[in-house]
Design an enzyme around this catalytic site. Structure first.
Site, PDB file in Angstrom:
ATOM      1  N   GLU B  32     -70.826  32.834 -19.744  1.00 51.60           N
ATOM      2  CA  GLU B  32     -70.546  32.379 -18.377  1.00 51.60           C
ATOM      3  C   GLU B  32     -70.382  30.858 -18.376  1.00 51.60           C
ATOM      4  OE1 GLU B  32     -69.997  33.414 -15.145  1.00 51.60           O
ATOM      5  OE2 GLU B  32     -70.102  31.276 -14.658  1.00 51.60           O
ATOM      6  N   ILE B  48     -69.177  42.169   2.304  1.00 51.49           N
ATOM      7  CA  ILE B  48     -68.937  43.447   2.973  1.00 51.49           C
ATOM      8  C   ILE B  48     -68.682  44.547   1.944  1.00 51.49           C
ATOM      9  CG2 ILE B  48     -67.438  44.669   4.620  1.00 51.49           C
ATOM     10  CD1 ILE B  48     -68.547  42.257   5.957  1.00 51.49           C
ATOM     11  N   HIS B  50     -66.625  47.353   1.973  1.00 52.82           N
ATOM     12  CA  HIS B  50     -65.534  47.962   2.749  1.00 52.82           C
ATOM     13  C   HIS B  50     -65.484  49.465   2.505  1.00 52.82           C
ATOM     14  CE1 HIS B  50     -63.746  44.076   3.882  1.00 52.82           C
ATOM     15  NE2 HIS B  50     -64.163  43.674   2.691  1.00 52.82           N
ATOM     16  N   LYS B 251     -56.732  40.296   6.322  1.00 53.47           N
ATOM     17  CA  LYS B 251     -57.702  41.016   7.135  1.00 53.47           C
ATOM     18  C   LYS B 251     -58.197  40.207   8.320  1.00 53.47           C
ATOM     19  CE  LYS B 251     -59.546  43.818   3.439  1.00 53.47           C
ATOM     20  NZ  LYS B 251     -60.310  43.325   2.351  1.00 53.47           N
ATOM     21  N   CYS B 447     -88.940  22.554   2.824  1.00 50.19           N
ATOM     22  CA  CYS B 447     -89.392  23.117   1.547  1.00 50.19           C
ATOM     23  C   CYS B 447     -88.789  22.439   0.331  1.00 50.19           C
ATOM     24  CB  CYS B 447     -89.155  24.621   1.507  1.00 50.19           C
ATOM     25  SG  CYS B 447     -87.428  25.088   1.489  1.00 50.19           S
TER      26      CYS B 447
END
Lengths: 427, 481
Positions: B32, B48, B50, B251, B447
Site C-alpha cells: 500500500e 452507501i 446501493h 446520481k 481530545c
C-alpha cells in the site's frame, strides 16, 4: 449512590453552585461534583494570564488562582468530588450514569442536578473554509492547553482567526513563547474581545489586526504552509479578488463558543435556540423540575466573575428545591424580548407568590443586544406597566449585560402573568 | 519470502481480496502506498450500500452490486462493523423523474434487486416527513444500507493479518518485473515477490497496468466529490438514504444517515487534475448545500461539523474491469471500481478468488482460520458496548473508565487498543479512524492533546513527534521556552 445535589462539571460554575448549595444548608456529603478532567477548576487551569476576579474579588488573579479560591472552599467544606469522571447520561428521573477510573461504572440518583458542563469551541469544520486538511490547525483553547499545560508550541508562524478574548490572549502567549504571530483576522468591523486585551495582547507586541477579513482557504498537504485571507463585505461574504496568501505553519481559530448541551438534549430538556442553552426560570431551573443550569452551558459569559455569582444563586436555589421550598408551578410566564435584544436569561418566570424571597432576595436578568448602542434605554414592562427603566452608555453587542429584578417587580410579573424586556436607542 | 498472492492497494477491493484469500492456505502480501488501510477512495465516499438498480442490466457492475449488497449484513456482523440496512429512496419531482424511476425499477428487477416498490407522494412523506413537499413519488429499495467504509477495510485487513497476511505500508509501487515463477513488485527500496498479482490500486490502476506492460483499455478519470457532515443531533433528518432521480450527469447529491448516526450530504462530481486532490471548495460546498435543500428543504446545514472530499476512479467505460491480464498470466486487474464499489466489494472478492481458481491457484481451506478481527474478537468500542459489557471492560481495564473524546465517548482503553491492534495506529488520524476520537462535534478540540499524549506514551516518543497522518504532519513544533 444517592445524593441530594449532583453537579455535573467542576469548573467555575459547578464549584460555585456546590458552594451555594452548601452555604444554603445542604450537607456536604449530600453533594457530589463530577469533573471530567484530572483536577477541579475547568478551563481556568490553563489560563495563566491575569484579569480574573476584578469584579468578584476586586483583585486581579490568574485563572488558576481564581479557581483555587473556590477549590479551597470545597476542600474546607468537605464537599465530595470525583475527577477523571465523565457523565454518559442524565435520565428524566435524574439518574446519572458516569464512568471514572476511581469508581468505575457508577449510577447516582439525584434529587437536584446542576448542569455546569461549560462550552466548547467552534471548530474549522463549522466554517466554510476551502482547501486541504493538514496538521497545524488549532482551536485557541487547545493551542492554549498545549502551551500552558503540556509545554509544547503548536507552531512558529501563526495566523489567528477571530478576535475574541481567547484569540487575543493566545496572540500574546504564542509571541512570548517565541512564535511569530503574523496577524489577527476578524470578520466583523470591530474587535470581539475587550479593549484592554487589544492594548495588552496586540498593540504592546505590534501584532497587526485586520478587521473585515477572514480566512477563505487553507494551503498545505502535510503541515499548513499558508492561508488565504480575504476581505469581506457588510454581510461577511468574502469579496472575490481580495484573497492574499499569507505564508504560515499554523492557523489558530478563536471563532466562538458553543454551550455543551448534549446531555441536556438527551434528557429531553427544552433548549433556547438563541442561547444554545436550556430554557430556565428565575431560579435557573430547566424544563425538567429539579434540574438546574448555570455558567457557560446555559449561555456564554464574557467573564468568569459573572459565572460565579450566577452559579452561587443556582446552588442556593438547588438547596431550596431539595428542602421542598421550590414547588414547580405549572404556569410558566414567558419573558418576552423586543427587537433589539438578542437573548435574555431567564427565559421564563415561575414565582410562587407566597414565597418569592425565601430563596433569593433578588433576581438577576442577563441579556445580550443585537447591535451596538451609544446610549440605550433598557426597560422591563409587564402588561404595559413599567417595572424598570434605565439608561446605559456604550451597550455593545459583544458584551453581556444584566439588570436586577426586585421582589416587588416579581410580584407584579406574577400577578400580570407577563413580562417583556426591551432595549431602544436613546437620543 | 515468496508469496502466493501479492495485492497492490489496501482500499476496499484490495482488503476484500486479502480477506477472502486469507481463508485458504496461502501466503498473502498487501502493498500500500499510503501509511494506512483505506487511504484513497475508500476513506471518503458516500458510504452507501446501493441496492443495485443503477447499473445497466448485464454489466459486471450490476451483477456484483446486487450480490455484494446481499452479502453485507452477514459480513459486517462477523467482523463487528457498523452497518445498517436502512433502505433507500430515489425521489422524483415531476413526470420526467417518474418515468426514470419506472425505468430504474425495471432495471433493478432485471438485475435481481428484491423488494423494489414505487411510493406515491403520501406514502413517501409518511415514510420520510422531511422530504421536500414538492416530491411526487419515489423508488423504495429496502435492501440498501449504510456502512462505515474505512472500518470495513480495517476489519478486513485486521482479519487478514490475524490469519497470516502481511501488509507493507509506504510502499508506492514503482516497477513490476516478470520473473520465472511470478512477479517482483518493487517500490525502489524493497521488493515483494509472488506468483499472482492483484492490482487493486484504485485511482492508480492505470499506472500499475502500464508498469506490467498491459495498459488498461480505458481511461481512469479522477472525479472529486465533496461532502458535508452534520452533527449527530441532526441524525433524525432522514432514516433512509435519499437520492434525487439520476440524470446523464450521475446520481446527483444525496442526503443520508451514516452508520455512526450523523447525516452526510454530497457529493458533487468534478474532474480534477491531481488524483490526490481532496481539497474542498466554497463553490462545491454551495453546490451540495443547494442539492441537499432540494431533497430536504429544512435541512439544518448550520449543524455541519466538517467538510471533506474524496476522489473516485471513474472508468471511461463506466463498468468494472475485473479480469486476468491477457498478456500477463497470473496478473489480475481490479480496475475502474467506482460507485457502487463499496456495495459490490464482497462479490468483487469472490469474483477475484474465482478468477485465481480458474487460473490454477490451489485453494485449500485453513483449519485454524479465525473469523473475527483478532483471536480475542472484534475490538468493540466502549460506546458500542451495553451497560453490562462496559462494567466488565472497566473491571478488566480501568482505562475504559477514562473518557478521552467527550463528543463520541471514546475511552483511553479504546485509544490504547487501537495503537496495538493488528494494524497498529501511530498517528492521530489513524487513531481517529479506528476509534472515532475527534470525529464528533468538537472535531478534536478537546481530545487532540490527550490523544497525542497517549500515542507518545504508548510508542515511547516525545509528544512533539506525534503526527497527524505521517510524513511532515507533526502536530506540534517543539517545546515551549
Amino acid at each position: 449512590m444517592h445524593k441530594s445535589v449532583v453537579i455535573i462539571g467542576g469548573g467555575p460554575a459547578g464549584l460555585a453552585a456546590a458552594i451555594g448549595a452548601y452555604e444554603a444548608g445542604v450537607e456536604a456529603n449530600d453533594i457530589i461534583i463530577i469533573e471530567r478532567e484530572k483536577e477541579l477548576g475547568g478551563v481556568l487551569n490553563q489560563c495563566v494570564h491575569t484579569g480574573f476576579g476584578l469584579t468578584y474579588f476586586g483583585e486581579e488573579l490568574s485563572g488558576g488562582e481564581y479557581a483555587s479560591r473556590f477549590i479551597e472552599k470545597i476542600e474546607e467544606y468537605g464537599i465530595p468530588y470525583v475527577t477523571d469522571a465523565t457523565v454518559l447520561s442524565v435520565s428524566k428521573s435524574k439518574v446519572i450514569k458516569f464512568v471514572s477510573p476511581q469508581l468505575g461504572y457508577t449510577k447516582v440518583k439525584a434529587e437536584a442536578v446542576v448542569l455546569a458542563m461549560g462550552c466548547r469551541e467552534r471548530s474549522r469544520g463549522t466554517l466554510n473554509i476551502a482547501g486541504t486538511r493538514p496538521s497545524g490547525i488549532f482551536s485557541a483553547g487547545s493551542a492554549q492547553r498545549f502551551v500552558n499545560i503540556d509545554g509544547y508550541l503548536p507552531g512558529k508562524r501563526v495566523v489567528i482567526l477571530g478576535s475574541g478574548d481567547i484569540g487575543l490572549i493566545m496572540a500574546r502567549r504564542l509571541t512570548l513563547e517565541g512564535a511569530k504571530v503574523l496577524r489577527v483576522c476578524e470578520v466583523k468591523s470591530h474587535v470581539s474581545g475587550s479593549a484592554r486585551n487589544v492594548e495588552q495582547c496586540l498593540n504592546d507586541f505590534d501584532i497587526p489586526l485586520y478587521l473585515n477579513s477572514t480566512v477563505t482557504k487553507i494551503v498545505g498537504e502535510e503541515r499548513v504552509t499558508g492561508v488565504v485571507v480575504s476581505k469581506v463585505d457588510e454581510n461577511f461574504k468574502p469579496i472575490k479578488g481580495t484573497g492574499e496568501l499569507v505564508r504560515c505553519d499554523t492557523l489558530v481559530l478563536s471563532i466562538g463558543l458553543i454551550p455543551e448541551n448534549e446531555l441536556t438534549t438527551e434528557a429531553g430538556i427544552k433548549l433556547d435556540k438563541k442561547t444554545n442553552g436550556a430554557v430556565v426560570d428565575q431560579y435557573f431551573q430547566t424544563s425538567l423540575p429539579g434540574v438546574f443550569a448555570c455558567g457557560n452551558v446555559l449561555h456564554v459569559h464574557d467573564i468568569v466573575d459573572y459565572v460565579t455569582s450566577e452559579s452561587i444563586n443556582v446552588g442556593k436555589a438547588c438547596a431550596g428545591y431539595v428542602k421542598g421550598l421550590l414547588r414547580p408551578n405549572k404556569t410558566k410566564i414567558p419573558f418576552e424580548i423586543s427587537e433589539g435584544v438578542k437573548y435574555v436569561v431567564p427565559q421564563t418566570f415561575n414565582f410562587d407568590p407566597k414565597k418569592i424571597d425565601i430563596i433569593l432576595k433578588r433576581f438577576v436578568v442577563y441579556f445580550r443586544v443585537s447591535k451596538d448602542y451609544e446610549k440605550a434605554r433598557i426597560t422591563i414592562t409587564s402588561n404595559g406597566e413599567e417595572l424598570l427603566s434605565l439608561i446605559k452608555n456604550n451597550i455593545h453587542s459583544s458584551q453581556m449585560h444584566s439588570v436586577i429584578l426586585t421582589k416587588k417587580m416579581a410580584q407584579v410579573i406574577q400577578k400580570n402573568k407577563n413580562a417583556k424586556i426591551s432595549v431602544t436607542e436613546e437620543a | 519470502m515468496f508469496y502466493d498472492v501479492v495485492i497492490i492497494g489496501a482500499g476496499i477491493s484490495g482488503t476484500m481480496c486479502a480477506y477472502k484469500l486469507s481463508k485458504y492456505k496461502l501466503k498473502i502480501a498487501v502493498v500500500e502506498a499510503g501509511i494506512d488501510v483505506a487511504a484513497g477512495s475508500t476513506r471518503a465516499n458516500s458510504a452507501i450500500i446501493h441496492a443495485g438498480y443503477d447499473a445497466k442490466e448485464g454489466t459486471l457492475k450490476a451483477k456484483l452490486n446486487v450480490k455484494g449488497c446481499e452479502m453485507m449484513q452477514e459480513l459486517t456482523e462477523t467482523l463487528g462493523v457498523h452497518y445498517k440496512n436502512c433502505g433507500s429512496l430515489v425521489v422524483g419531482f415531476d413526470d420526467y423523474d417518474r418515468e426514470q424511476i419506472e425505468i430504474l425499477k425495471k432495471r433493478g428487477e432485471i438485475n435481481g434487486v428484491k423488494g423494489l416498490r414505487i411510493l406515491d407522494k403520501r406514502e413517501l412523506h409518511k415514510m420520510e416527513p422531511n422530504v421536500s413537499p414538492s416530491a411526487v413519488c419515489a423508488l423504495f429499495a429496502p435492501s440498501a444500507g449504510i456502512v462505515c467504509p474505512y472500518d470495513l477495510a480495517f476489519a478486513l485487513s485486521e482479519n487478514s493479518v490475524t490469519n497470516g497476511a502481511k501488509f507493507y505500508f509506504n510502499f508506492k509501487v514503482s516497477s513490476i518485473e516478470k520473473t520465472d515463477n511470478g512477479y517482483a513488485v518493487s517500490d525502489g527500496n524493497e521488493t515483494v515477490t509472488g506468483k499472482y498479482v492483484i492490482s487493486a490500486a484504485g485511482l492508480y490502476c492505470d499506472e500499475i497496468a502500464k508498469m506490467v506492460g498491459d495498459p488498461l483499455p480505458f481511461d481512469i478519470i479522477p472525479r472529486r466529490g465533496e461532502y458535508m457532515l452534520l452533527d449527530k443531533a441532526e441524525g433524525k433528518t432522514t432514516q433512509r438514504t435519499l437520492f434525487v432521480t439520476p440524470n446523464e450527469k450521475g446520481k446527483g447529491i444525496l442526503v443520508t444517515p451514516t452508520a455512526d448516526g450523523n447525516i452526510i450530504v454530497g457529493p458533487n462530481a468534478n474532474v480534477v487534475d491531481e488524483k490526490s486532490d481532496t481539497s474542498v471548495t466554497i463553490e462545491g460546498l454551495e453546490e451540495i448545500s443547494e442539492g441537499a435543500r432540494r431533497l430536504v428543504p429544512n435541512i439544518n446545514l448550520d449543524a455541519m461539523i466538517t467538510s471533506f472530499a474524496g476522489v473516485r476512479s471513474t472508468p471511461s467505460t463506466r463498468d468494472f474491469y475485473i479480469q486476468e491480464s491477457e498478456k500477463c498470466k497470473n496478473f489480475i486487474h481490479v480496475a475502474g471500481i467506482e460507485s457502487p464499489g463499496l456495495a459490490s466489494s464482497p462479490a468483487i472478492g469472490d469474483y477475484v478468488v474465482d478468477i485465481l481458481k480458474k487460473s490454477g491457484l490451489k485453494l485449500e481451506e485453513k483449519t485454524d482460520y479465525i473469523p473475527t478481527r483478532s483471536k480475542e474478537g472484534n475490538f468493540k468500542l466502549f460506546y458500542d458496548m451495553t451497560d453490562k459489557e462496559r462494567k466488565i471492560a472497566i473491571e478488566k481495564n480501568p482505562l475504559y473508565a477514562k473518557v478521552v473524546c467527550r463528543c463520541e465517548n471514546i475511552t483511553e482503553g479504546d485509544v490504547v487498543n487501537a495503537i496495538h491492534r493488528p494494524i497498529p495506529a501511530y498517528t492521530s488520524d489513524m487513531v481517529k479512524r479506528r476509534t472515532r476520537s475527534g470525529m464528533g462535534r468538537c472535531q478534536g478540540g478537546f481530545c487532540n492533546t490527550k490523544v497525542a499524549e497517549i500515542i507518545a506514551r504508548e510508542l515511547g516518543i516525545p509528544v512533539d513527534q506525534v503526527q497527524k497522518f505521517g510524513k511532515n504532519s507533526n502536530i506540534l513544533c517543539g517545546k515551549t521556552k
